[in-house]
Scaffold this motif. Sequence first.
Motif, PDB file in Angstrom:
ATOM      1  N   GLU A 171       0.933  -1.277   0.478  1.00 52.09           N
ATOM      2  CA  GLU A 171       0.317   0.399  -0.163  1.00 52.09           C
ATOM      3  C   GLU A 171       0.822   0.903  -0.383  1.00 52.09           C
ATOM      4  O   GLU A 171       1.032   2.022  -0.663  1.00 52.09           O
ATOM      5  CB  GLU A 171      -1.411  -0.397   1.372  1.00 52.09           C
ATOM      6  CG  GLU A 171      -1.729   0.798   1.869  1.00 52.09           C
ATOM      7  CD  GLU A 171      -2.111   0.741   2.848  1.00 52.09           C
ATOM      8  OE1 GLU A 171      -2.613   2.825   2.977  1.00 52.09           O
ATOM      9  OE2 GLU A 171      -2.327   0.726   3.674  1.00 52.09           O
ATOM     10  N   GLU A 172       2.082   1.603   0.348  1.00 58.48           N
ATOM     11  CA  GLU A 172       2.638   2.146   0.408  1.00 58.48           C
ATOM     12  C   GLU A 172       3.062   2.981  -0.522  1.00 58.48           C
ATOM     13  O   GLU A 172       3.632   3.689  -1.169  1.00 58.48           O
ATOM     14  CB  GLU A 172       3.724   2.246   1.934  1.00 58.48           C
ATOM     15  CG  GLU A 172       5.065   3.799   2.540  1.00 58.48           C
ATOM     16  CD  GLU A 172       5.678   3.155   3.138  1.00 58.48           C
ATOM     17  OE1 GLU A 172       6.706   4.114   2.868  1.00 58.48           O
ATOM     18  OE2 GLU A 172       6.031   1.896   3.921  1.00 58.48           O
ATOM     19  N   ASP A 173       4.100   1.456  -0.643  1.00 59.19           N
ATOM     20  CA  ASP A 173       3.749   1.825  -2.748  1.00 59.19           C
ATOM     21  C   ASP A 173       3.305   2.722  -3.788  1.00 59.19           C
ATOM     22  O   ASP A 173       4.096   3.146  -4.590  1.00 59.19           O
ATOM     23  CB  ASP A 173       4.947   0.370  -2.920  1.00 59.19           C
ATOM     24  CG  ASP A 173       6.607   0.430  -3.929  1.00 59.19           C
ATOM     25  OD1 ASP A 173       6.794   0.950  -4.336  1.00 59.19           O
ATOM     26  OD2 ASP A 173       5.821  -0.275  -5.010  1.00 59.19           O
ATOM     27  N   LYS A 176       2.657   5.704  -2.939  1.00 63.48           N
ATOM     28  CA  LYS A 176       3.855   6.885  -2.953  1.00 63.48           C
ATOM     29  C   LYS A 176       4.036   7.439  -4.658  1.00 63.48           C
ATOM     30  O   LYS A 176       3.540   7.323  -5.460  1.00 63.48           O
ATOM     31  CB  LYS A 176       4.946   6.138  -2.943  1.00 63.48           C
ATOM     32  CG  LYS A 176       6.342   6.673  -2.997  1.00 63.48           C
ATOM     33  CD  LYS A 176       7.714   6.171  -3.608  1.00 63.48           C
ATOM     34  CE  LYS A 176       7.558   5.030  -2.433  1.00 63.48           C
ATOM     35  NZ  LYS A 176       8.876   4.153  -2.453  1.00 63.48           N
ATOM     36  N   GLY A 177       4.213   9.095  -4.045  1.00 62.46           N
ATOM     37  CA  GLY A 177       3.753   9.625  -4.866  1.00 62.46           C
ATOM     38  C   GLY A 177       2.509  10.813  -5.122  1.00 62.46           C
ATOM     39  O   GLY A 177       1.731  11.187  -6.109  1.00 62.46           O
ATOM     40  N   GLN A 178       1.264  10.173  -4.596  1.00 60.21           N
ATOM     41  CA  GLN A 178       0.373  10.476  -4.845  1.00 60.21           C
ATOM     42  C   GLN A 178      -0.667  11.163  -4.604  1.00 60.21           C
ATOM     43  O   GLN A 178       0.398  11.207  -2.811  1.00 60.21           O
ATOM     44  CB  GLN A 178      -1.097   9.046  -5.463  1.00 60.21           C
ATOM     45  CG  GLN A 178      -0.340   8.422  -6.564  1.00 60.21           C
ATOM     46  CD  GLN A 178      -1.513   6.958  -6.460  1.00 60.21           C
ATOM     47  OE1 GLN A 178      -2.920   7.017  -6.457  1.00 60.21           O
ATOM     48  NE2 GLN A 178      -1.317   6.010  -7.578  1.00 60.21           N
ATOM     49  N   GLU A 179      -1.337  12.027  -4.065  1.00 61.85           N
ATOM     50  CA  GLU A 179      -1.840  13.101  -3.268  1.00 61.85           C
ATOM     51  C   GLU A 179      -3.522  13.297  -3.412  1.00 61.85           C
ATOM     52  O   GLU A 179      -4.090  12.945  -4.753  1.00 61.85           O
ATOM     53  CB  GLU A 179      -0.851  14.753  -3.299  1.00 61.85           C
ATOM     54  CG  GLU A 179       0.161  14.537  -2.849  1.00 61.85           C
ATOM     55  CD  GLU A 179       1.007  15.599  -3.537  1.00 61.85           C
ATOM     56  OE1 GLU A 179       0.345  16.543  -3.665  1.00 61.85           O
ATOM     57  OE2 GLU A 179       2.354  15.771  -3.233  1.00 61.85           O
ATOM     58  N   GLY A 180      -3.889  13.586  -2.741  1.00 64.38           N
ATOM     59  CA  GLY A 180      -5.316  14.380  -2.537  1.00 64.38           C
ATOM     60  C   GLY A 180      -6.326  13.216  -3.152  1.00 64.38           C
ATOM     61  O   GLY A 180      -5.974  11.569  -2.537  1.00 64.38           O
ATOM     62  N   TYR A 181      -7.189  13.127  -3.746  1.00 62.11           N
ATOM     63  CA  TYR A 181      -8.097  12.083  -4.329  1.00 62.11           C
ATOM     64  C   TYR A 181      -8.078  10.936  -4.092  1.00 62.11           C
ATOM     65  O   TYR A 181      -8.663   9.957  -4.088  1.00 62.11           O
ATOM     66  CB  TYR A 181      -9.770  12.988  -4.700  1.00 62.11           C
ATOM     67  CG  TYR A 181      -9.589  13.497  -6.412  1.00 62.11           C
ATOM     68  CD1 TYR A 181      -9.148  12.361  -7.482  1.00 62.11           C
ATOM     69  CD2 TYR A 181      -8.524  14.427  -6.663  1.00 62.11           C
ATOM     70  CE1 TYR A 181      -9.249  12.597  -8.540  1.00 62.11           C
ATOM     71  CE2 TYR A 181      -8.166  15.009  -8.169  1.00 62.11           C
ATOM     72  CZ  TYR A 181      -8.536  13.459  -8.298  1.00 62.11           C
ATOM     73  OH  TYR A 181      -8.182  13.881 -10.520  1.00 62.11           O
ATOM     74  N   THR A 186      -8.047   5.909  -4.898  1.00 57.90           N
ATOM     75  CA  THR A 186      -6.632   4.152  -5.343  1.00 57.90           C
ATOM     76  C   THR A 186      -6.781   2.835  -3.885  1.00 57.90           C
ATOM     77  O   THR A 186      -6.659   1.973  -4.436  1.00 57.90           O
ATOM     78  CB  THR A 186      -5.389   4.489  -5.298  1.00 57.90           C
ATOM     79  OG1 THR A 186      -5.036   5.652  -5.825  1.00 57.90           O
ATOM     80  CG2 THR A 186      -4.437   3.235  -5.662  1.00 57.90           C
ATOM     81  N   LEU A 187      -6.824   3.917  -2.255  1.00 64.30           N
ATOM     82  CA  LEU A 187      -6.702   2.751  -1.113  1.00 64.30           C
ATOM     83  C   LEU A 187      -8.104   2.484  -1.181  1.00 64.30           C
ATOM     84  O   LEU A 187      -8.255   0.855  -1.005  1.00 64.30           O
ATOM     85  CB  LEU A 187      -6.476   3.932  -0.175  1.00 64.30           C
ATOM     86  CG  LEU A 187      -6.398   3.236   0.953  1.00 64.30           C
ATOM     87  CD1 LEU A 187      -5.230   2.521   1.268  1.00 64.30           C
ATOM     88  CD2 LEU A 187      -6.471   4.405   1.856  1.00 64.30           C
ATOM     89  N   CYS A 188      -9.777   3.076  -1.498  1.00 67.22           N
ATOM     90  CA  CYS A 188     -10.173   2.453  -2.199  1.00 67.22           C
ATOM     91  C   CYS A 188     -10.255   1.063  -2.641  1.00 67.22           C
ATOM     92  O   CYS A 188     -11.206   0.473  -2.827  1.00 67.22           O
ATOM     93  CB  CYS A 188     -11.554   3.348  -1.626  1.00 67.22           C
ATOM     94  SG  CYS A 188     -11.851   4.959  -1.348  1.00 67.22           S
TER      95      CYS A 188
END
Length: 290
Positions: A171-173, A176-181, A186-188
Amino acid sequence: PGGLGLAVGYAWNLPATDLLTLLQDATTENRHFRFFIQAVYSFTTAFLVQQGTLMASRRLLAEAARISNFEKTLLTVLMTSLPFLQAWALLDALDDFFFSVCWECESPTECSFQSNLCFAIGAVFVFTKITSLMDFVPIEDLDAQRRKALKQNSMMLTAGWAWKNFFLTWEEDLLKGQEGYKSELTLCLLLLILWLGCGAMYHWALTIQRGKNQRRELMASSIGLDITSDKATEIERPEVDAGREEEAWEPEDFQEAWKSQEIVVTEPIKKEPVRVSATPAGTQISPPQA
């Protein structure tokens, strides 16, 4: 009880781990020797946990009618929490060897998700092989069965925590480099994929278990036993010749036979062994070999 045992085990594991870390820091900085200290602690903890669990279970069985409810609850919590302490000791020893010694990482979460994936797959494979070897533990030996349950519980928890570390590093990888929504979306999506995948695997495992249970019931009915209830009961038995002495046939003796999918019984009339086995085509009853 399981959640309470986990909490108590975690509470005991914290000071034990802190003391062990202080001992490692005061003794050496070499990662190999630090692993040796952790391995000695793991074996010592496993021995003490097994002895404590056996003593508590024996007292519950032998003195159940004479001890107080408070002592019963205390012994139950002890038996529930100690296995978690043993599992954490095993996990820490394996983490020290695989990640610190082999990959030279400070912790599993400091390593790549690829290394965590290799560790998780290897743990599942090795623990599955070890568990299959423990199927030969005599069922009548209660102490051996409890030791087996402790080992299986430790391996199960270690494998689960290994997969947890893999998904955390993945998940951390991934984020990485993604911000905001974008990171939240991506996590959802990742959680949805994991939920569907775990559900499919759980359904597959239940399907296999149901198939095994159906084959056992079919094998039991072919020799006149009913194992659908908690205790196997006899359905029908053939008549025995008046001049012959009948052999003892206890239904409890067949309880473990269903697990191996193959049993050997003796016909009361002919007194010859008959082999009953399960195959993809169904249940087969083969005559005795000459």
